[in-house]
Design a protein around this motif. Structure first.
Motif, mmCIF file in Angstrom:
data_model
loop_
_atom_site.group_PDB
_atom_site.id
_atom_site.type_symbol
_atom_site.label_atom_id
_atom_site.label_comp_id
_atom_site.label_asym_id
_atom_site.label_seq_id
_atom_site.Cartn_x
_atom_site.Cartn_y
_atom_site.Cartn_z
ATOM 1 N N LEU A 173 0.797 -1.101 0.019
ATOM 2 C CA LEU A 173 0.194 -0.005 -0.120
ATOM 3 C C LEU A 173 0.535 1.207 -0.024
ATOM 4 O O LEU A 173 0.360 2.342 -0.797
ATOM 5 C CB LEU A 173 -0.969 -0.007 1.129
ATOM 6 N N LYS A 174 1.920 1.189 0.759
ATOM 7 C CA LYS A 174 2.971 2.291 0.676
ATOM 8 C C LYS A 174 3.434 2.654 -0.794
ATOM 9 O O LYS A 174 3.520 3.877 -1.082
ATOM 10 C CB LYS A 174 4.002 2.138 1.894
ATOM 11 N N LYS A 175 3.979 1.668 -1.290
ATOM 12 C CA LYS A 175 4.362 1.706 -2.512
ATOM 13 C C LYS A 175 3.375 2.134 -3.512
ATOM 14 O O LYS A 175 3.814 3.149 -4.347
ATOM 15 C CB LYS A 175 4.776 0.290 -3.180
ATOM 16 N N LEU A 176 2.271 2.052 -3.419
ATOM 17 C CA LEU A 176 1.165 2.443 -4.010
ATOM 18 C C LEU A 176 0.839 3.949 -3.772
ATOM 19 O O LEU A 176 0.637 4.630 -5.037
ATOM 20 C CB LEU A 176 -0.256 1.583 -3.868
ATOM 21 N N GLU A 177 1.092 4.146 -2.470
ATOM 22 C CA GLU A 177 1.085 5.534 -2.316
ATOM 23 C C GLU A 177 2.148 6.429 -3.153
ATOM 24 O O GLU A 177 1.930 7.468 -3.460
ATOM 25 C CB GLU A 177 0.827 6.301 -0.776
ATOM 26 N N LYS A 178 3.290 6.089 -2.788
ATOM 27 C CA LYS A 178 4.301 6.711 -3.437
ATOM 28 C C LYS A 178 4.299 6.775 -5.104
ATOM 29 O O LYS A 178 4.811 7.829 -5.506
ATOM 30 C CB LYS A 178 5.786 5.854 -3.135
ATOM 31 N N SER A 179 3.692 5.809 -5.607
ATOM 32 C CA SER A 179 3.505 5.790 -6.906
ATOM 33 C C SER A 179 2.159 6.644 -7.488
ATOM 34 O O SER A 179 1.856 6.633 -8.642
ATOM 35 C CB SER A 179 3.619 4.499 -7.766
ATOM 36 N N SER A 180 1.668 7.513 -6.399
ATOM 37 C CA SER A 180 0.404 8.240 -6.527
ATOM 38 C C SER A 180 -0.846 7.443 -7.129
ATOM 39 O O SER A 180 -1.627 7.956 -7.685
ATOM 40 C CB SER A 180 0.584 9.240 -7.479
ATOM 41 N N GLU A 238 -2.538 9.825 0.919
ATOM 42 C CA GLU A 238 -2.459 9.709 2.311
ATOM 43 C C GLU A 238 -3.437 9.270 3.180
ATOM 44 O O GLU A 238 -3.253 8.325 3.719
ATOM 45 C CB GLU A 238 -1.552 10.769 2.714
ATOM 46 N N ASP A 239 -4.661 9.808 2.955
ATOM 47 C CA ASP A 239 -5.770 9.638 3.658
ATOM 48 C C ASP A 239 -6.238 8.039 3.538
ATOM 49 O O ASP A 239 -6.667 7.372 4.190
ATOM 50 C CB ASP A 239 -6.992 10.362 3.232
ATOM 51 N N ASP A 240 -6.364 7.763 1.975
ATOM 52 C CA ASP A 240 -6.407 6.388 1.524
ATOM 53 C C ASP A 240 -5.710 5.448 2.266
ATOM 54 O O ASP A 240 -6.070 4.299 2.609
ATOM 55 C CB ASP A 240 -6.458 6.303 0.068
ATOM 56 N N LEU A 241 -4.458 5.563 2.264
ATOM 57 C CA LEU A 241 -3.246 4.739 2.788
ATOM 58 C C LEU A 241 -3.750 4.377 4.351
ATOM 59 O O LEU A 241 -3.745 3.488 4.732
ATOM 60 C CB LEU A 241 -1.839 5.270 2.680
ATOM 61 N N GLU A 242 -4.033 5.734 5.119
ATOM 62 C CA GLU A 242 -4.496 5.575 6.498
ATOM 63 C C GLU A 242 -5.716 4.497 6.841
ATOM 64 O O GLU A 242 -5.899 3.626 7.668
ATOM 65 C CB GLU A 242 -4.780 6.756 7.178
ATOM 66 N N ARG A 243 -6.866 4.704 6.017
ATOM 67 C CA ARG A 243 -8.005 4.119 6.017
ATOM 68 C C ARG A 243 -7.775 2.612 5.668
ATOM 69 O O ARG A 243 -8.126 1.715 6.270
ATOM 70 C CB ARG A 243 -8.975 4.574 5.022
ATOM 71 N N VAL A 301 -6.353 -3.206 7.036
ATOM 72 C CA VAL A 301 -5.510 -4.419 7.327
ATOM 73 C C VAL A 301 -5.360 -4.665 8.602
ATOM 74 O O VAL A 301 -5.231 -5.986 8.882
ATOM 75 C CB VAL A 301 -4.208 -4.111 6.450
ATOM 76 N N GLU A 302 -5.213 -3.902 9.239
ATOM 77 C CA GLU A 302 -5.051 -4.144 10.748
ATOM 78 C C GLU A 302 -6.441 -4.986 11.568
ATOM 79 O O GLU A 302 -6.135 -5.904 12.131
ATOM 80 C CB GLU A 302 -4.852 -2.649 11.613
ATOM 81 N N LYS A 303 -7.507 -4.223 10.935
ATOM 82 C CA LYS A 303 -8.605 -5.239 11.456
ATOM 83 C C LYS A 303 -8.648 -6.574 11.170
ATOM 84 O O LYS A 303 -8.956 -7.367 11.899
ATOM 85 C CB LYS A 303 -10.153 -4.376 11.010
ATOM 86 N N LYS A 304 -8.423 -6.695 9.823
ATOM 87 C CA LYS A 304 -8.271 -8.223 9.167
ATOM 88 C C LYS A 304 -7.448 -8.962 9.843
ATOM 89 O O LYS A 304 -7.555 -9.915 10.335
ATOM 90 C CB LYS A 304 -8.110 -8.026 7.808
ATOM 91 N N LEU A 305 -6.301 -8.412 10.008
ATOM 92 C CA LEU A 305 -5.101 -9.308 11.098
ATOM 93 C C LEU A 305 -5.427 -9.530 12.283
ATOM 94 O O LEU A 305 -5.680 -10.630 12.844
ATOM 95 C CB LEU A 305 -3.668 -8.437 10.848
ATOM 96 N N SER A 306 -6.120 -8.570 12.859
ATOM 97 C CA SER A 306 -6.712 -8.847 14.468
ATOM 98 C C SER A 306 -7.433 -10.096 14.603
ATOM 99 O O SER A 306 -7.527 -10.656 15.410
ATOM 100 C CB SER A 306 -7.062 -7.444 15.190
ATOM 101 N N SER A 307 -8.354 -9.933 13.758
ATOM 102 C CA SER A 307 -9.452 -11.375 13.521
ATOM 103 C C SER A 307 -8.713 -12.455 13.366
ATOM 104 O O SER A 307 -9.219 -13.425 13.971
ATOM 105 C CB SER A 307 -10.620 -10.766 12.437
ATOM 106 N N ALA A 308 -7.720 -12.450 12.526
ATOM 107 C CA ALA A 308 -7.204 -13.675 12.118
ATOM 108 C C ALA A 308 -6.361 -14.105 13.315
ATOM 109 O O ALA A 308 -6.212 -15.111 13.819
ATOM 110 C CB ALA A 308 -6.173 -13.515 11.099
#
Length: 191
Positions: free
Chosen positions: A145-152, A156-161, A166-173
């Protein structure tokens, strides 16, 4: 949504697939742990030479749990009892088969307290390994996702959301792995 939806979907799909594979592998690992109770899954990895073809036991015999600590293997072809018995002995699963000419019985011994504690340690260790694998999937997804942000590709807001997703999915797993770990621990420690 001004970002590349397809790229993000691919990243999220890879995260979910990786998490599912990790959870599935851990579940299989737990099924193969002998907890003092008869568990037919202990025979899943065993194969027997069936007329020249290595075949799993469950494809040449019926495996049933007769009592809490007894597995009964009833071969469809009685001439296969001896090869099945040899395969079980060769697999070194810690149980000696009893062949009476009709069926094979596997009697699971009671676990000692010390052995139970060792099994719980092993379960926790492999659970932690699974959690590390899940965290690696998270790291890979966030890096993508960070690479995607760097390549526009995303803002930045999309990246945070998306990172929060990703964090939500990981915590459920991770919760799923922890629940499996606690359930198996309770199963082993119950006398």
């Amino acid at each position: 949504m001004s970002y590349d939806v397809e790229e993000v979907e691919i990243i999220m799909m890879e995260l979910e697939e990786g998490a599912e594979k990790t959870i599935s592998a851990y579940k299989t690992e737990l099924q193969n742990i002998r907890a003092g109770r008869a568990n037919p899954h202990i025979l899943d990895k065993l194969s027997v030479d069936y007329y020249g073809t290595p075949s799993p036991i469950n494809q040449m015999a019926t495996v049933t749990v007769a009592e809490a600590r007894v597995l009964v293997i009833s071969a469809w072809d009685k001439s296969m009892l001896k090869p099945i018995e040899k395969a079980i002995l060769a697999a070194n699963i810690g149980i000696n088969p009893n062949n009476d000419g009709v069926v094979i019985r596997l009697i699971f011994p009671e676990l000692t307290e010390e052995r139970r504690k060792d099994l719980v340690k092993d379960i926790k260790k492999s659970g932690e390994s699974s959690k590390v694998a899940l965290r690696n999937h998270r790291r890979d997804a966030i890096d993508a996702l960070k690479k995607l942000e760097k390549s526009s590709g995303i803002t930045e807001d999309d990246l945070e959301r998306l990172t929060a997703d990703v964090e939500k999915k990981l915590s459920s797993a991770v919760e799923s792995v922890e629940k499996m770990m606690k359930d198996k621990e309770a199963e082993i420690m119950s006398v």
